[in-house]
Design an enzyme around this catalytic site. Structure first.
Site, PDB file in Angstrom:
ATOM      1  N   ARG A  52       0.871  -1.181   0.000  1.00  0.00           N
ATOM      2  CA  ARG A  52       0.000   0.000   0.000  1.00  0.00           C
ATOM      3  C   ARG A  52       0.905   1.228   0.000  1.00  0.00           C
ATOM      4  O   ARG A  52       2.122   1.110   0.113  1.00  0.00           O
ATOM      5  CB  ARG A  52      -1.020  -0.008   1.147  1.00  0.00           C
ATOM      6  N   GLY A  53       0.279   2.409  -0.130  1.00  0.00           N
ATOM      7  CA  GLY A  53       1.064   3.629  -0.316  1.00  0.00           C
ATOM      8  C   GLY A  53       1.150   3.902  -1.804  1.00  0.00           C
ATOM      9  O   GLY A  53       1.480   3.011  -2.599  1.00  0.00           O
ATOM     10  N   ALA A  54       0.841   5.160  -2.194  1.00  0.00           N
ATOM     11  CA  ALA A  54       0.659   5.467  -3.619  1.00  0.00           C
ATOM     12  C   ALA A  54       1.854   5.073  -4.502  1.00  0.00           C
ATOM     13  O   ALA A  54       1.678   4.355  -5.501  1.00  0.00           O
ATOM     14  CB  ALA A  54       0.310   6.945  -3.774  1.00  0.00           C
ATOM     15  N   ARG A  95      -7.140  -0.334  -6.852  1.00  0.00           N
ATOM     16  CA  ARG A  95      -7.479   0.735  -5.900  1.00  0.00           C
ATOM     17  C   ARG A  95      -7.651   2.028  -6.711  1.00  0.00           C
ATOM     18  O   ARG A  95      -6.844   2.309  -7.591  1.00  0.00           O
ATOM     19  CB  ARG A  95      -6.402   0.909  -4.825  1.00  0.00           C
ATOM     20  N   GLN A 201      -1.905   2.439   9.992  1.00  0.00           N
ATOM     21  CA  GLN A 201      -0.607   2.553   9.300  1.00  0.00           C
ATOM     22  C   GLN A 201       0.402   3.341  10.135  1.00  0.00           C
ATOM     23  O   GLN A 201       1.605   3.091  10.056  1.00  0.00           O
ATOM     24  CB  GLN A 201      -0.784   3.241   7.938  1.00  0.00           C
ATOM     25  N   ASP A 242      -1.967  10.907  -2.323  1.00  0.00           N
ATOM     26  CA  ASP A 242      -2.329   9.842  -3.268  1.00  0.00           C
ATOM     27  C   ASP A 242      -2.667  10.388  -4.637  1.00  0.00           C
ATOM     28  O   ASP A 242      -2.594   9.682  -5.643  1.00  0.00           O
ATOM     29  CB  ASP A 242      -3.498   9.026  -2.720  1.00  0.00           C
ATOM     30  N   ASN A 252      -5.457  12.430   0.307  1.00  0.00           N
ATOM     31  CA  ASN A 252      -4.537  11.626   1.133  1.00  0.00           C
ATOM     32  C   ASN A 252      -5.366  10.892   2.189  1.00  0.00           C
ATOM     33  O   ASN A 252      -6.586  11.063   2.268  1.00  0.00           O
ATOM     34  CB  ASN A 252      -3.460  12.525   1.772  1.00  0.00           C
ATOM     35  N   LYS A 253      -4.694  10.102   2.985  1.00  0.00           N
ATOM     36  CA  LYS A 253      -5.351   9.248   3.985  1.00  0.00           C
ATOM     37  C   LYS A 253      -6.370  10.017   4.812  1.00  0.00           C
ATOM     38  O   LYS A 253      -6.117  11.153   5.233  1.00  0.00           O
ATOM     39  CB  LYS A 253      -4.260   8.638   4.877  1.00  0.00           C
TER      40      LYS A 253
END
Ligand code: MRU
Length: 356
Positions: A52-54, A95, A201, A242, A252-253
């Protein structure tokens, strides 16, 4: 194999035959690896949050495209290209919010087109391209680390959200890369890390990375962040992204928008750190960014144990959009933009393209 990037953590490893992914669902308690041998397996790993993570998602998808061409490319391209494209669509749909995924696949498609025109071996060309995307991400992070650290204005405490480190990228990290570089320069007093519900996270990954690096970290509940900023003592909120729309709005998150509001209210700087591959000039503003909503069960339970009564529902958007006017500084590998807006981002993209 030692990490190529200098730090002690890595999320992805290409073996030449398969993509090995550190299973981020099991951290920090267990260090296990998942081996993806096909594009479909890479897509499943992205969907299920193994990786995960862009930027890391983009890199994984690039290796997925390399696996897809290997599986299909035999004979005239017209015969196998539809099957290859179907694999890419599966990867792309894994995603929706991180634009790095579509960016990496578009680049892989362009490389395939060029290889076919030149009569090159498509499998070799795409493997080399995926490795290049991976290496360029690490180089971009190192550059952003230096640029962001120089912008801090001295030794200070910072607050970060989610995980933007080596685990979320090819190596080093974006926001956490700035923190790493700043720590190496003696500029970090302490890192405050939001736990980042529901996937934690911040608690599971960011705190783990920072402890391994010997960088002082204090975890806080997401709901404590505004109160922390009100105390004074934190000079910067530093986050990743992201997707950044053409007008500078930042996806973003979930929880990032609340941090940006609190930072502005309390005179704390708000810094976004993201590679040029996260800029999306085709998306005019934040309203057009697709925001992923995940299963209610991710909120209703924690670590497999229910935290809510049976019968309760949940609303679980996993990203939010921070309006550009709440961003003080955007750090990219192509340069630093103060108060990003449509014109400044267009100029940055022109400069980045000219520098390629
Ligand atoms: O759902 P995740 O863990 O993939 O979300 C990650 C984030 O929101 C990060 O802040 C973002 O991808 C930037 S990572 C360098």
């Amino acid at each position: 194999m030692e990490p190529r990037t200098g730090e002690r953590v890595r999320a992805l490893e290409w073996t030449g035959e398969a993509l090995r992914l550190l299973d981020q669902r099991r951290l920090p308690h267990e260090t296990g690896w998942v081996e993806a041998r096909s594009a479909a397996e890479v897509a499943a790993a992205i969907r299920d949050m193994v990786v995960r993570g862009a930027p890391a998602i983009g890199i994984a998808a690039a290796y997925g495209a390399a696996l897809a061409v290997r599986a299909h490319a035999a004979g005239p391209a017209a015969d196998w290209r539809p099957a290859f494209e179907a694999e890419l669509r599966t990867l792309e749909a894994a995603r929706p919010t991180a634009v790095n995924l579509a960016w990496a696949l578009a680049r892989m498609r362009r490389r395939l087109d060029a290889a076919l025109v030149a009569g090159e071996d498509p499998a070799a060309a795409l493997e080399t391209e995926a490795r290049a995307i991976h290496d360029e991400d690490v180089a971009a992070n190192r550059r952003m680390g230096a640029l962001g650290a120089a912008r801090l204005g001295g030794r200070c405490a910072v607050l970060t959200h989610c995980n933007t480190g080596a685990l979320a990228t090819g190596g080093w990290g974006t926001a956490l890369g700035v923190i790493r570089s700043a720590h190496a320069a003696g500029l970090i007093e302490r890192v405050y890390a939001d736990e980042t519900r529901p996937w934690l996270q911040g608690a599971r990954l960011t705190a783990w990375e920072l402890v391994q690096e010997g960088i002082p970290v204090s975890l806080l509940a997401d709901g404590a962040a505004a109160w922390l900023l009100r105390q004074g003592g934190v000079r910067w909120v530093i986050v990743g992204a992201d997707r950044i729309a053409a007008n500078g709005d930042v996806a973003n998150k979930i929880g990032t928008y609340a941090l940006a509001l609190a930072a502005r209210r309390h005179g704390v700087g708000f810094m976004v750190v993201a590679p040029v591959s996260t800029l999306d000039p085709a998306t005019p503003d934040g309203a057009a960014i697709p925001v992923e909503t995940r299963a209610a069960g991710e909120l209703l339970a924690c670590g497999g144990s229910p935290v809510a009564p049976a019968g309760a529902g949940a609303w679980n958007p996993v990203f939010d959009v921070t309006p550009a006017d709440l961003v003080d500084v955007l750090v990219t590998e192509a340069g630093v933009v103060e108060r990003p807006d449509r014109a400044r981002l267009a100029a940055l993209l022109r400069a980045a393209q000219a520098g390629e």
